[in-house]
Motif scaffolding. Structure first.
Motif, short mmCIF file in Angstrom:
data_model
loop_
_atom_site.label_atom_id
_atom_site.label_comp_id
_atom_site.label_asym_id
_atom_site.label_seq_id
_atom_site.Cartn_x
_atom_site.Cartn_y
_atom_site.Cartn_z
N ARG A 54 100.39 39.74 97.80
CA ARG A 54 99.42 38.64 97.65
C ARG A 54 100.06 37.31 98.04
NH1 ARG A 54 96.32 35.38 98.15
NH2 ARG A 54 94.34 35.02 97.10
N ASN A 55 101.37 37.14 97.77
CA ASN A 55 102.07 35.93 98.21
C ASN A 55 102.00 35.79 99.73
OD1 ASN A 55 103.03 36.23 95.50
ND2 ASN A 55 104.81 34.98 96.03
N TRP A 56 102.22 36.89 100.43
CA TRP A 56 102.19 36.85 101.89
C TRP A 56 100.83 36.35 102.37
CZ3 TRP A 56 99.55 38.37 106.15
CH2 TRP A 56 100.21 38.30 107.38
N LEU A 57 99.77 36.86 101.77
CA LEU A 57 98.43 36.42 102.16
C LEU A 57 98.25 34.93 101.90
CD1 LEU A 57 96.41 39.48 100.86
CD2 LEU A 57 96.71 38.79 103.27
N HIS A 58 98.74 34.47 100.77
CA HIS A 58 98.66 33.05 100.43
C HIS A 58 99.38 32.20 101.49
CE1 HIS A 58 98.39 29.51 97.86
NE2 HIS A 58 99.66 29.29 98.13
N GLU A 59 100.57 32.59 101.86
CA GLU A 59 101.34 31.85 102.86
C GLU A 59 100.67 31.92 104.24
OE1 GLU A 59 105.58 32.48 103.04
OE2 GLU A 59 105.64 32.90 100.88
N ALA A 60 100.18 33.08 104.58
CA ALA A 60 99.54 33.25 105.90
C ALA A 60 98.28 32.41 106.02
CB ALA A 60 99.22 34.72 106.13
N TRP A 61 97.53 32.27 104.93
CA TRP A 61 96.27 31.53 104.98
C TRP A 61 96.47 30.08 105.37
CZ3 TRP A 61 94.72 35.91 105.37
CH2 TRP A 61 93.40 36.28 105.27
N LEU A 62 97.63 29.54 105.06
CA LEU A 62 97.92 28.16 105.41
C LEU A 62 98.20 27.99 106.90
CD1 LEU A 62 100.27 27.40 102.39
CD2 LEU A 62 97.83 26.90 102.58
N LEU A 63 98.47 29.08 107.58
CA LEU A 63 98.89 29.05 108.98
C LEU A 63 97.90 29.66 109.97
CD1 LEU A 63 102.52 30.33 108.29
CD2 LEU A 63 101.84 27.95 108.65
N LEU A 64 97.04 30.53 109.47
CA LEU A 64 96.17 31.31 110.35
C LEU A 64 95.03 30.50 110.96
CD1 LEU A 64 95.93 34.60 108.32
CD2 LEU A 64 96.72 34.42 110.69
N ASP A 65 94.58 30.98 112.11
CA ASP A 65 93.40 30.45 112.77
C ASP A 65 92.20 30.57 111.83
OD1 ASP A 65 92.02 29.76 115.45
OD2 ASP A 65 90.92 31.52 114.71
N GLU A 66 91.34 29.56 111.82
CA GLU A 66 90.19 29.51 110.91
C GLU A 66 89.28 30.74 111.05
OE1 GLU A 66 87.92 28.23 107.84
OE2 GLU A 66 89.82 27.37 108.49
N HIS A 67 89.13 31.24 112.25
CA HIS A 67 88.28 32.43 112.47
C HIS A 67 88.83 33.63 111.69
CE1 HIS A 67 85.81 35.44 114.40
NE2 HIS A 67 86.91 36.09 114.73
N ILE A 68 90.12 33.84 111.72
CA ILE A 68 90.73 34.96 111.00
C ILE A 68 90.58 34.76 109.50
CG2 ILE A 68 92.89 36.20 110.55
CD1 ILE A 68 93.71 35.37 113.46
N VAL A 69 90.78 33.55 109.04
CA VAL A 69 90.62 33.24 107.62
C VAL A 69 89.19 33.56 107.18
CG1 VAL A 69 90.57 31.35 105.94
CG2 VAL A 69 92.47 31.54 107.55
N GLN A 70 88.21 33.12 107.95
CA GLN A 70 86.81 33.38 107.59
C GLN A 70 86.48 34.86 107.61
OE1 GLN A 70 84.35 30.99 110.18
NE2 GLN A 70 84.95 29.08 109.19
#
Length: 138
Positions: A54-70
């Motif tokens: 879950r930490n990895w997902l939290h860190e990735a969300w700060l960096l990922l393209d908005e489309h992937i986040v959505q």
């Protein structure tokens, strides 16, 4: 914002053991949530290790393209809701065994409602309260 493969590689360079994909970490979070719902009976160290997906997902969300986040956010929110429902808010018991990260990583301040196996014994010894189930004798 970056694409998924770029983020996986960047986080790997920052210390994660491999260049994970979002799908891999979401699947790991889903697997952990399912086990917690049934009763996590491995040891405290395996549990804390498992929480890092879950930490990895939290860190990735700060960096990922908005489309992937959505694209992935509804699934992660649903898993987060299931995890909250299967756990108790308690930042004390787990802190006896592992240094808790910042408060915004809320999953570190919860433990399973069902206390069973090695994890249950460890958490109970640290004052955790939950449903006391011993699957070893079930």
């Amino acid at each position: 914002m970056a694409m998924e493969t770029d983020v996986g590689e960047l986080l790997h360079q920052r210390g994660w053991r491999t260049a994970f994909t979002v799908a891999e970490r979401v699947n790991a979070w889903a697997a952990l949530v399912s086990v917690v719902e049934r009763g996590y009976d491995d040891d405290i160290y395996e549990y804390t290790n498992d929480l890092y997906c879950r930490n990895w997902l939290h860190e990735a969300w700060l960096l990922l393209d908005e489309h992937i986040v959505q694209l992935w956010t509804p699934r992660i929110k649903a898993l987060d809701d299931r995890y909250r429902a299967a756990t108790v808010d308690d930042g004390q018991a787990l802190a006896q065994f592992h240094r808790l990260p910042s408060p915004d990583l809320w999953w570190w301040r919860r433990h399973p409602c069902i206390l069973t196996g090695d994890l249950g014994r460890s958490l109970r010894s640290a004052g955790a309260v939950g449903i006391d189930v011993d699957l070893d004798t079930a």
